[in-house]
Design a protein around this motif. Structure first.
Motif, PDB file in Angstrom:
ATOM      1  N   ASN A 209       4.068   0.341  -7.407  1.00  0.00           N
ATOM      2  CA  ASN A 209       5.520   0.473  -7.563  1.00  0.00           C
ATOM      3  C   ASN A 209       6.046  -0.657  -8.435  1.00  0.00           C
ATOM      4  O   ASN A 209       5.473  -1.759  -8.459  1.00  0.00           O
ATOM      5  N   ALA A 210       7.133  -0.403  -9.140  1.00  0.00           N
ATOM      6  CA  ALA A 210       7.745  -1.428  -9.986  1.00  0.00           C
ATOM      7  C   ALA A 210       9.254  -1.220 -10.011  1.00  0.00           C
ATOM      8  O   ALA A 210       9.753  -0.116  -9.737  1.00  0.00           O
ATOM      9  N   ALA A 226      10.451   2.652 -10.067  1.00  0.00           N
ATOM     10  CA  ALA A 226       9.406   3.650 -10.250  1.00  0.00           C
ATOM     11  C   ALA A 226       8.422   3.506  -9.097  1.00  0.00           C
ATOM     12  O   ALA A 226       7.838   2.432  -8.909  1.00  0.00           O
ATOM     13  N   ASN A 227       8.261   4.568  -8.309  1.00  0.00           N
ATOM     14  CA  ASN A 227       7.366   4.556  -7.156  1.00  0.00           C
ATOM     15  C   ASN A 227       6.174   5.470  -7.392  1.00  0.00           C
ATOM     16  O   ASN A 227       6.283   6.495  -8.073  1.00  0.00           O
ATOM     17  N   ASN A 228       5.043   5.093  -6.812  1.00  0.00           N
ATOM     18  CA  ASN A 228       3.803   5.869  -6.959  1.00  0.00           C
ATOM     19  C   ASN A 228       3.520   6.144  -8.429  1.00  0.00           C
ATOM     20  O   ASN A 228       3.349   7.293  -8.855  1.00  0.00           O
ATOM     21  N   TYR A 234      -1.753  11.290  -2.177  1.00  0.00           N
ATOM     22  CA  TYR A 234      -2.545  10.940  -1.006  1.00  0.00           C
ATOM     23  C   TYR A 234      -1.813  11.353   0.275  1.00  0.00           C
ATOM     24  O   TYR A 234      -0.610  11.623   0.284  1.00  0.00           O
ATOM     25  N   GLN A 235      -2.563  11.397   1.354  1.00  0.00           N
ATOM     26  CA  GLN A 235      -2.002  11.761   2.652  1.00  0.00           C
ATOM     27  C   GLN A 235      -1.875  10.506   3.519  1.00  0.00           C
ATOM     28  O   GLN A 235      -2.881   9.975   3.974  1.00  0.00           O
ATOM     29  N   LYS A 236      -0.640  10.084   3.712  1.00  0.00           N
ATOM     30  CA  LYS A 236      -0.422   9.009   4.670  1.00  0.00           C
ATOM     31  C   LYS A 236      -0.611   9.534   6.086  1.00  0.00           C
ATOM     32  O   LYS A 236      -1.129   8.854   6.966  1.00  0.00           O
ATOM     33  N   TRP A 237      -0.168  10.764   6.321  1.00  0.00           N
ATOM     34  CA  TRP A 237      -0.369  11.476   7.583  1.00  0.00           C
ATOM     35  C   TRP A 237      -1.035  12.799   7.264  1.00  0.00           C
ATOM     36  O   TRP A 237      -0.795  13.400   6.218  1.00  0.00           O
ATOM     37  N   LEU A 245       4.875  10.773  -8.699  1.00  0.00           N
ATOM     38  CA  LEU A 245       5.695   9.789  -9.408  1.00  0.00           C
ATOM     39  C   LEU A 245       7.173  10.033  -9.137  1.00  0.00           C
ATOM     40  O   LEU A 245       7.662  11.157  -9.245  1.00  0.00           O
ATOM     41  N   GLN A 246       7.880   8.960  -8.768  1.00  0.00           N
ATOM     42  CA  GLN A 246       9.317   9.034  -8.514  1.00  0.00           C
ATOM     43  C   GLN A 246      10.021   7.944  -9.317  1.00  0.00           C
ATOM     44  O   GLN A 246       9.573   6.798  -9.320  1.00  0.00           O
TER      45      GLN A 246
END
Length: 257
Positions: A209-210, A226-228, A234-237, A245-246
């Motif tokens: 992330n940045a 900017a996230n991911n 990936y699966q956190k759960w 990407l967000q």
């Protein structure tokens, strides 16, 4: 009547360069549905809520400075807990009366008496007045009394971040973290028959992330995040992949009441 230790001691080995510390602490942790839902938003509406009896946390470590700008902390601990709360996926309901959360898409909370051996290390550096850097890692080993595995608890967690004060107005930063493999249990439904639950491995994942921001005034700040960045699904759960990407553009304003 519950009695817990709370003992802390330290010894200055080399001035500010090395401090040895040791201690023993305990606590009765009052778990709540609110806390569980904040950690895992996919828990079912029906949970058994019970407190966790952290009988003792024995720890020892060294902390201090490598240089005037670089500090460190190394710590080892051994924790004994009764009724340790663990998230575990719910089975697919094998009945005609099904709620929305009984289709193998939610999580329950199970409890176990657990012992955790943990090692933690951290470095922090002020590279200049405008740049700071931090990195830490935790390594855990779990021993269960009842459950097959320490469900959804990783053995390894790594985290690093860097922050820049570019000018008086502009700032930026980045964060990279890694979460290791976790254990889960899942049942499979084929031809309207539910297969027995099997233990599976949830793969470890990186996330990058940045952000950059502009302080227009003491009250108004604009930012871009900017996230991911690596676009990992990936699966956190279990069965819930994260968003790719967000990019977020926004502003904060502080009201003076």
């Amino acid at each position: 009547l519950l009695i817990y230790p709370k003992i802390n001691a330290s010894f200055n080995v080399v001035d500010d360069l090395m401090l040895f510390y040791v201690g023993a602490e305990g606590n009765l942790e009052q778990n709540t549905y609110y806390d569980f839902a904040n950690e895992n938003p996919f828990v079912s509406p029906r949970l058994t809520i019970a407190p966790t009896d952290k009988q003792y946390d024995l720890f020892a470590g060294l902390k201090g400075k490598l240089t005037n700008n670089i500090s460190y902390n190394i710590r080892g601990s051994y924790v004994n807990e009764r009724n340790k709360a663990l998230f575990k996926s719910n089975e697919y309901a094998n009945s005609t009366m099904k709620e929305g959360y009984t289709l193998g898409n939610s999580f329950e909370v199970v409890y176990d008496d657990m012992k955790t051996l943990s090692f933690f290390g951290e470095l922090k550096a002020d590279l200049s007045e405008k740049v700071s850097l931090g990195i830490n890692g935790t390594f855990n080993s779990y021993t269960n009394d009842i459950q097959k595995e320490a469900w959804n608890l990783p053995a390894i967690k790594l985290d690093s971040k860097i922050d820049f004060n570019i000018t008086e107005k502009w700032y930026a930063g980045a964060n990279v973290f890694f979460v290791g493999e976790r254990k889960e249990e899942q049942s499979y439904m084929t031809s309207l028959v539910i297969d027995p639950r099997v233990v599976i491995n949830l793969a470890g994942y990186f996330d990058v992330n940045a952000h950059v921001g502009f302080k227009y005034s003491e009250k108004l700040t604009a930012f871009l995040r900017a996230n991911n960045i690596t676009n990992q699904n990936y699966q956190k759960w279990l069965n819930y992949p994260v968003q790719g990407l967000q990019v977020v553009l926004g502003a904060n304003y502080k009201f003076d009441f």
